[in-house]
Write a protein that holds these residues in place. Structure first.
Motif, PDB file in Angstrom:
ATOM      1  N   ASP A   1      -2.452  71.385 -19.741  1.00 20.49           N
ATOM      2  CA  ASP A   1      -3.370  70.265 -19.523  1.00 20.49           C
ATOM      3  C   ASP A   1      -2.852  69.007 -20.215  1.00 20.49           C
ATOM      4  O   ASP A   1      -2.890  68.894 -21.432  1.00 20.49           O
ATOM      5  CB  ASP A   1      -4.760  70.632 -20.051  1.00 20.49           C
ATOM      6  N   ARG A   2      -2.378  68.053 -19.411  1.00 20.51           N
ATOM      7  CA  ARG A   2      -1.887  66.790 -19.970  1.00 20.51           C
ATOM      8  C   ARG A   2      -2.679  65.589 -19.453  1.00 20.51           C
ATOM      9  O   ARG A   2      -2.311  64.451 -19.734  1.00 20.51           O
ATOM     10  CB  ARG A   2      -0.408  66.598 -19.611  1.00 20.51           C
ATOM     11  N   LEU A   3      -3.750  65.853 -18.692  1.00 19.71           N
ATOM     12  CA  LEU A   3      -4.520  64.751 -18.127  1.00 19.71           C
ATOM     13  C   LEU A   3      -5.830  64.498 -18.862  1.00 19.71           C
ATOM     14  O   LEU A   3      -6.361  63.392 -18.809  1.00 19.71           O
ATOM     15  CB  LEU A   3      -4.805  65.021 -16.642  1.00 19.71           C
ATOM     16  N   SER A   4      -6.330  65.497 -19.568  1.00 25.76           N
ATOM     17  CA  SER A   4      -7.632  65.350 -20.232  1.00 25.76           C
ATOM     18  C   SER A   4      -7.636  64.239 -21.278  1.00 25.76           C
ATOM     19  O   SER A   4      -8.682  63.666 -21.576  1.00 25.76           O
ATOM     20  CB  SER A   4      -8.045  66.674 -20.887  1.00 25.76           C
ATOM     21  N   GLY A   5      -6.473  63.926 -21.834  1.00 24.50           N
ATOM     22  CA  GLY A   5      -6.401  62.825 -22.797  1.00 24.50           C
ATOM     23  C   GLY A   5      -6.752  61.489 -22.165  1.00 24.50           C
ATOM     24  O   GLY A   5      -7.178  60.556 -22.853  1.00 24.50           O
ATOM     25  N   SER A   6      -6.596  61.382 -20.848  1.00 21.57           N
ATOM     26  CA  SER A   6      -6.903  60.136 -20.139  1.00 21.57           C
ATOM     27  C   SER A   6      -8.369  60.017 -19.738  1.00 21.57           C
ATOM     28  O   SER A   6      -8.782  58.990 -19.193  1.00 21.57           O
ATOM     29  CB  SER A   6      -6.038  60.028 -18.876  1.00 21.57           C
ATOM     30  N   LEU A   7      -9.153  61.074 -19.987  1.00 19.27           N
ATOM     31  CA  LEU A   7     -10.558  61.061 -19.598  1.00 19.27           C
ATOM     32  C   LEU A   7     -11.288  59.883 -20.250  1.00 19.27           C
ATOM     33  O   LEU A   7     -11.119  59.622 -21.445  1.00 19.27           O
ATOM     34  CB  LEU A   7     -11.211  62.380 -19.999  1.00 19.27           C
ATOM     35  N   TYR A   8     -12.079  59.175 -19.437  1.00 16.62           N
ATOM     36  CA  TYR A   8     -12.842  57.981 -19.825  1.00 16.62           C
ATOM     37  C   TYR A   8     -11.950  56.748 -20.044  1.00 16.62           C
ATOM     38  O   TYR A   8     -12.439  55.703 -20.478  1.00 16.62           O
ATOM     39  CB  TYR A   8     -13.697  58.232 -21.074  1.00 16.62           C
TER      40      TYR A   8
END
Length: 365
Positions: A281-288
């Motif tokens: 998972d490398r996309l959750s850091g971009s959440l919000y």
């Protein structure tokens, strides 16, 4: 009905396999069976026509409900009876959602029936090559036209099933739009929102270009943030990201509930849902995070224009060492570079494909 047609076609094939091809009695018998099938197919088309009429009636009901809802909301504003009318408004909204779901389900069932009919007719034409089948042309034509009309009214690629092709769908509040449907990469009914495999065109683009989309459906392209917003806000979608490195190793990341906001939110990455996959998972850091480009830096946690530093347009955030950069610079070889099109460790990738599909498809398979 479809089961009966398949039984009839199976019997037809068995008879053809065990009988001499030059026997006129066998050929005559086969043509009679084909004529019967044509009659049954025509009856099915008539049945589907009635269902489409019913769908149109339900759509008109939805318009009436929406109009009534608007009147109630206006009434609440003028009389001050907001609390008293909230229950009625919520009930109408739920009713509209239920009717919309029924219409979508009916349309998908009709498409499945039409696909089955088209496959049967194609099989019969191939089997009876050289023989005349009366009225087969008009039947095939009516089915094909129905499929095209149906796909144009759909807001997703589910009707395309396992086909990978360019199709025209109805984007909510945008209108008919050509998109790339992918039925091979992750299963049936996916819509490609981003694809890169040869480095053209450059993804170092302006805000307006990312908003409107760019590239060619047959090559590298980005569907456009406004289109992506309209799609993901119309109903819940899942996101699938397919990755391949220069060693030929493939991996994927899948998110169960993907949604972005509108331009007034700077196309904020609002939802991702649950993660699954082999890529990590490398996309959750971009959440919000809000979307940023070189001419519109919306990374509020950064001290510099992240889009310029990373040579792309993305949902950049402060600690990008834990993120990804799928719209970064394309390298045609493996290298570790902060500007690279990468998923992790700034390591350049050979190809990337991002796809979305209505979440309800998970429960229909």
């Amino acid at each position: 009905m479809k089961f009966c047609l398949l039984i009839a076609v199976a019997g037809f094939y068995v008879a053809a396999a065990v009988s001499p091809a030059d026997n006129p009695l066998i050929i005559t018998s086969q043509l009679v069976q084909v004529e019967r099938l044509n009659g049954k197919l025509q009856e099915k088309i008539d049945e589907l026509t009635v269902k489409l009429a019913e769908n149109q009636f339900k759509e008109k009901q939805i318009q009436v409900l929406k109009y009534t809802k608007g009147l109630l909301e206006n009434k609440c504003g003028t009389d001050g009876n907001v609390e008293a009318s909230n229950g009625l408004t919520d009930e109408l909204v739920n009713k509209v959602a239920q009717l919309r779901s029924i219409i979508l389900s009916l349309k998908e069932n009709i498409q499945l029936s039409q696909n089955t009919q088209l496959k049967l007719l194609n099989q019969l034409q191939n089997k009876c090559d050289g023989h005349t089948i009366q009225n087969s042309g008009p039947i095939i034509g009516s089915i094909s036209n129905g499929m095209n009309d149906f796909i144009a009214r759909s807001s997703n690629c589910l009707p395309m099933g396992q086909q990978t092709t360019i199709a025209t769908i109805e984007i909510p509040r945008i209108g008919p739009t050509s998109v790339l449907c992918d039925g091979r990469t992750a299963g049936p009914g996916w819509l490609v929102i981003q694809r890169r495999f040869d480095g053209s065109p450059d993804f170092y683009r302006s805000w307006a270009e990312y908003r409107n989309g760019f590239g060619q459906l047959g090559g590298d392209y980005f569907i456009g943030l406004e289109t992506l917003y309209r799609l993901t806000s119309s109903e819940p979608h899942e996101l699938y990201i397919h990755l391949e490195n220069f060693n030929g190793m493939k991996s994927y990341a899948r998110y169960s509930n993907f949604q972005i906001g509108g331009e007034d939110t700077k196309y904020e990455l609002r939802m991702l849902g649950a993660f699954s996959g082999t890529a990590g998972d490398r996309l959750s850091g971009s959440l919000y995070s809000k979307f940023s480009t070189y001419d519109q830096d919306n990374n509020q946690g950064g001290y510099y224009n992240t889009a310029v530093s990373y040579h792309g347009g993305w949902w950049y955030f402060k600690n990008m060492a834990e993120g990804c950069n799928l719209n970064g610079r394309y390298f045609n070889y493996e290298t570790a570079n902060i500007q690279a099109m990468s998923w992790k460790d700034n390591l350049s990738l050979k190809s990337v494909t991002m796809l979305i599909r209505p979440q309800r498809a998970m429960y229909q398979n």
